[in-house]
Motif scaffolding. Structure first.
Motif, PDB file in Angstrom:
ATOM      1  N   GLY A 205       0.820  -1.220   0.000  1.00 39.90           N
ATOM      2  CA  GLY A 205       0.000   0.000   0.000  1.00 39.90           C
ATOM      3  C   GLY A 205       0.849   1.262   0.000  1.00 39.90           C
ATOM      4  N   ILE A 206       2.131   1.097  -0.380  1.00 40.05           N
ATOM      5  CA  ILE A 206       3.070   2.231  -0.363  1.00 40.05           C
ATOM      6  C   ILE A 206       2.921   3.101  -1.605  1.00 40.05           C
ATOM      7  N   SER A 207       2.970   4.408  -1.397  1.00 44.74           N
ATOM      8  CA  SER A 207       2.947   5.336  -2.528  1.00 44.74           C
ATOM      9  C   SER A 207       4.109   6.324  -2.429  1.00 44.74           C
ATOM     10  N   LYS A 208       4.724   6.601  -3.594  1.00 40.98           N
ATOM     11  CA  LYS A 208       5.734   7.670  -3.665  1.00 40.98           C
ATOM     12  C   LYS A 208       5.277   8.738  -4.657  1.00 40.98           C
ATOM     13  N   ASP A 209       4.020   8.601  -5.088  1.00 38.39           N
ATOM     14  CA  ASP A 209       3.475   9.531  -6.088  1.00 38.39           C
ATOM     15  C   ASP A 209       3.349  10.931  -5.464  1.00 38.39           C
ATOM     16  N   PRO A 210       4.105  11.934  -6.005  1.00 38.81           N
ATOM     17  CA  PRO A 210       4.098  13.284  -5.413  1.00 38.81           C
ATOM     18  C   PRO A 210       2.681  13.865  -5.276  1.00 38.81           C
ATOM     19  N   ASN A 211       1.765  13.432  -6.153  1.00 38.52           N
ATOM     20  CA  ASN A 211       0.383  13.945  -6.072  1.00 38.52           C
ATOM     21  C   ASN A 211      -0.374  13.400  -4.874  1.00 38.52           C
ATOM     22  N   LEU A 212       0.081  12.272  -4.336  1.00 43.27           N
ATOM     23  CA  LEU A 212      -0.647  11.638  -3.230  1.00 43.27           C
ATOM     24  C   LEU A 212      -0.021  11.953  -1.863  1.00 43.27           C
ATOM     25  N   LEU A 213       1.276  12.267  -1.851  1.00 42.92           N
ATOM     26  CA  LEU A 213       1.961  12.451  -0.572  1.00 42.92           C
ATOM     27  C   LEU A 213       1.410  13.649   0.201  1.00 42.92           C
ATOM     28  N   LEU A 214       1.230  13.476   1.509  1.00 39.93           N
ATOM     29  CA  LEU A 214       0.702  14.558   2.341  1.00 39.93           C
ATOM     30  C   LEU A 214       1.795  15.550   2.686  1.00 39.93           C
ATOM     31  N   LYS A 215       3.039  15.051   2.725  1.00 37.96           N
ATOM     32  CA  LYS A 215       4.176  15.965   2.903  1.00 37.96           C
ATOM     33  C   LYS A 215       5.365  15.371   2.189  1.00 37.96           C
ATOM     34  N   ASN A 216       6.495  16.049   2.183  1.00 44.18           N
ATOM     35  CA  ASN A 216       7.662  15.528   1.490  1.00 44.18           C
ATOM     36  C   ASN A 216       8.915  15.801   2.299  1.00 44.18           C
ATOM     37  N   ASP A 217       9.367  14.758   3.006  1.00 43.55           N
ATOM     38  CA  ASP A 217      10.543  14.911   3.866  1.00 43.55           C
ATOM     39  C   ASP A 217      11.845  14.760   3.098  1.00 43.55           C
ATOM     40  N   GLY A 218      11.778  14.242   1.859  1.00 38.53           N
ATOM     41  CA  GLY A 218      13.004  14.033   1.080  1.00 38.53           C
ATOM     42  C   GLY A 218      12.860  12.838   0.175  1.00 38.53           C
ATOM     43  N   PRO A 219      13.926  12.557  -0.588  1.00 36.47           N
ATOM     44  CA  PRO A 219      13.845  11.499  -1.606  1.00 36.47           C
ATOM     45  C   PRO A 219      13.567  10.105  -1.032  1.00 36.47           C
ATOM     46  N   TRP A 220      13.904   9.895   0.245  1.00 41.06           N
ATOM     47  CA  TRP A 220      13.701   8.578   0.867  1.00 41.06           C
ATOM     48  C   TRP A 220      12.259   8.320   1.280  1.00 41.06           C
ATOM     49  N   TYR A 221      11.462   9.378   1.272  1.00 38.73           N
ATOM     50  CA  TYR A 221      10.175   9.371   1.972  1.00 38.73           C
ATOM     51  C   TYR A 221       9.076   8.668   1.171  1.00 38.73           C
ATOM     52  N   TYR A 222       8.303   7.831   1.860  1.00 42.48           N
ATOM     53  CA  TYR A 222       7.109   7.231   1.237  1.00 42.48           C
ATOM     54  C   TYR A 222       5.984   7.206   2.257  1.00 42.48           C
ATOM     55  N   GLU A 223       4.785   7.051   1.765  1.00 46.38           N
ATOM     56  CA  GLU A 223       3.623   6.993   2.663  1.00 46.38           C
ATOM     57  C   GLU A 223       2.777   5.773   2.368  1.00 46.38           C
ATOM     58  N   MET A 224       2.118   5.290   3.412  1.00 52.17           N
ATOM     59  CA  MET A 224       1.162   4.196   3.253  1.00 52.17           C
ATOM     60  C   MET A 224      -0.232   4.743   3.567  1.00 52.17           C
ATOM     61  N   HIS A 225      -1.116   4.665   2.587  1.00 50.45           N
ATOM     62  CA  HIS A 225      -2.486   5.161   2.772  1.00 50.45           C
ATOM     63  C   HIS A 225      -3.495   4.039   2.901  1.00 50.45           C
ATOM     64  N   GLU A 226      -3.102   2.839   2.415  1.00 48.22           N
ATOM     65  CA  GLU A 226      -4.009   1.686   2.496  1.00 48.22           C
ATOM     66  C   GLU A 226      -3.217   0.471   2.919  1.00 48.22           C
ATOM     67  N   LEU A 227      -3.939  -0.540   3.445  1.00 48.50           N
ATOM     68  CA  LEU A 227      -3.269  -1.763   3.883  1.00 48.50           C
ATOM     69  C   LEU A 227      -3.053  -2.677   2.671  1.00 48.50           C
ATOM     70  N   GLY A 228      -1.793  -2.780   2.250  1.00 46.72           N
ATOM     71  CA  GLY A 228      -1.467  -3.649   1.117  1.00 46.72           C
ATOM     72  C   GLY A 228      -0.688  -4.873   1.560  1.00 46.72           C
ATOM     73  N   PHE A 229      -0.080  -5.539   0.596  1.00 47.81           N
ATOM     74  CA  PHE A 229       0.627  -6.803   0.860  1.00 47.81           C
ATOM     75  C   PHE A 229       1.963  -6.802   0.121  1.00 47.81           C
ATOM     76  N   ASN A 230       2.801  -7.794   0.403  1.00 51.62           N
ATOM     77  CA  ASN A 230       3.944  -8.031  -0.473  1.00 51.62           C
ATOM     78  C   ASN A 230       3.580  -9.173  -1.399  1.00 51.62           C
ATOM     79  N   TYR A 231       3.060  -8.827  -2.568  1.00 53.29           N
ATOM     80  CA  TYR A 231       2.650  -9.821  -3.573  1.00 53.29           C
ATOM     81  C   TYR A 231       3.493  -9.663  -4.834  1.00 53.29           C
ATOM     82  N   ARG A 232       4.775  -9.266  -4.648  1.00 56.48           N
ATOM     83  CA  ARG A 232       5.638  -9.039  -5.818  1.00 56.48           C
ATOM     84  C   ARG A 232       6.157 -10.358  -6.386  1.00 56.48           C
ATOM     85  N   ILE A 233       6.550 -10.295  -7.648  1.00 52.40           N
ATOM     86  CA  ILE A 233       7.200 -11.414  -8.327  1.00 52.40           C
ATOM     87  C   ILE A 233       8.665 -11.006  -8.533  1.00 52.40           C
TER      88      ILE A 233
END
Ligand SMILES: *Cc1c(COP(=O)(O)O)cnc(C)c1O
Length: 396
Positions: free
Chosen positions: A223-251
């Motif tokens: 549920g991680i987002s780095k989309d500048p349009n969605l972020l509530l603030k911006n602490d720096g290039p490392w910063y990401y936000e979680m807005h929804e409960l997601g999973f690790n379902y990567r391949i």
């Protein structure tokens, strides 16, 4: 020659070439094992191959169904309908999201969820003030569902249509690729080794709705987002936000290397499956078994070759015939024990055999014959002769 020296056959298996192996080795020697360039490349090649706008590759087909449900907003109080004749995951995905699931019996001829029974079910539910949130239709064995009628119903009754196309990779319906997601909101694929092409474990979601796809992508990674349009603030290039409960379902990247290589071979795989189906159709005794429907307006992908035994013609039960097939080196399988009759579902919802008479009758007679690209013509002769010799031994 003793029976133990004879070749044995299962209902399905993968085909891995030297090129496939070389592609995986190359990926393993690269800088990325996971989330590298090959995931995106595989996704792009899936969309190019099938003509959907976008694709997301995921850890497996079950994860794909879960992500589809989450991205479509399934939750407590929602009702999802599916077919009883499928693998567990087509139904379980609704429960993962906290929604409820119910089942619509299959059509006698296509073995897919019946659109007539679906409409009756929706009308019954309406009388009780209940609405259907989504329908998960499964192209059983690789035979496409009645998509024209299903999409009419989805508009008429305002539900989302999901295509669990794990059996139908490369199948076509009225000239259109099933995986183009032309009729369904989302199409779900599995690349498990028994399916039409493989990445080991793996799956993909295809859709023409780009907002839906971006939600799926976010939910695939916690549920991680780095989309500048969605972020509530911006602490720096490392910063990401979680807005929804997601999973690790990567391949992984090296699985996608295999997927890219297998996708190039998919047409050859499916052509061979169609040849095998043609051989069975021409050589199986129609006195003893019913073969799957062949229709001019679909291209079947033959993930399975399900035949129905004409049990009234035999002096023994299907269980006994099955054991005899095993003794002959035919390690077949039965697809499927109806999902609503699984103890978990009986306990949760109280389903009975009488609720799904067509699926139950199908299950009682069905047996899946071997069908996979590496079967040679000699293998097919061998399989049919062993299969018929067992049947002839017990015919009344
Ligand atoms: C295989 C399959 C799945 C699940 O796929 P996995 O990759 O094994 O998780 C879901 N639905 C159907 C119809 C399948 O055949």
């Amino acid at each position: 020659m003793g029976i133990f020296l004879r070749k044995t056959y299962t209902y399905g298996k993968q085909s891995i070439s030297d090129d496939d192996i070389a592609c995986v080795v190359q990926a393993l020697k690269s800088d990325w094992l996971t989330q590298g360039p090959l995931v995106t490349k595989f996704e792009n090649e899936l969309t190019q191959k099938f003509g959907a706008k976008s694709a997301v590759a995921v850890a497996n087909g079950t994860a794909g169904l879960h992500l589809i449900g989450l991205a479509l907003g399934w939750s407590k109080g929602d009702l999802i309908l599916t077919t009883p004749l499928t693998f567990l995951a087509s139904a379980n995905c609704a429960l993962y999201c906290g929604a409820d699931v119910d089942f619509v019996d299959i059509d006698e001829v296509t073995y897919n969820l019946s659109s007539v029974k679906l409409e009756n079910k929706i009308l019954d539910l309406q009388k009780n003030g209940k609405k259907v949130k989504a329908v998960v239709a499964v192209d059983f064995g690789g035979y496409p569902c009645d998509w024209a009628q299903l999409s009419i119903l989805s508009k008429k009754y305002n539900f989302d249509l999901v295509d669990d196309a794990c059996h139908a990779i490369g199948a076509k319906y009225q000239g259109k690729e099933i995986c183009s997601s032309y009729y369904a909101k989302a199409v779900n694929l599995s690349f498990h080794p028994v399916k039409s092409m493989t990445t080991g474990e793996g799956g993909a979601i295809l859709s023409n709705d780009l907002d839906f796809i971006s939600r799926v992508k976010m939910l695939r990674t916690h549920g991680i987002s780095k989309d500048p349009n969605l972020l509530l603030k911006n602490d720096g290039p490392w910063y990401y936000e979680m807005h929804e409960l997601g999973f690790n379902y990567r391949i992984t990247d090296f699985q996608c290397a295999l997927g890219i290589s297998q996708l190039k071979r998919l047409d050859d795989f499916n052509n061979r499956r169609r040849e095998i189906a043609k051989f069975y159709l021409e050589n199986l005794s129609s006195e003893l078994v019913t073969t799957p429907k062949v229709s001019a307006d679909v291209e079947h992908s033959y993930h399975l070759y399900p035949v129905l035994l004409k049990l009234e013609k035999f002096s023994v039960t299907k269980k006994e015939l099955f054991k005899e097939f095993q003794n002959e080196g035919l390690n077949l399988q039965v697809h499927y024990y109806p999902v609503p009759l699984q103890p978990y579902y009986v306990k949760k919802y109280g389903f009975k055999e009488a609720d799904f008479p067509v699926a139950v009758n199908f299950y009682n007679r069905e047996i899946s014959l071997p069908i996979y690209p590496e079967l040679t013509n000699n293998d097919l002769q061998e399989i049919i002769s062993r299969f018929h010799s067992v049947l002839m031994r017990y015919v009344k």
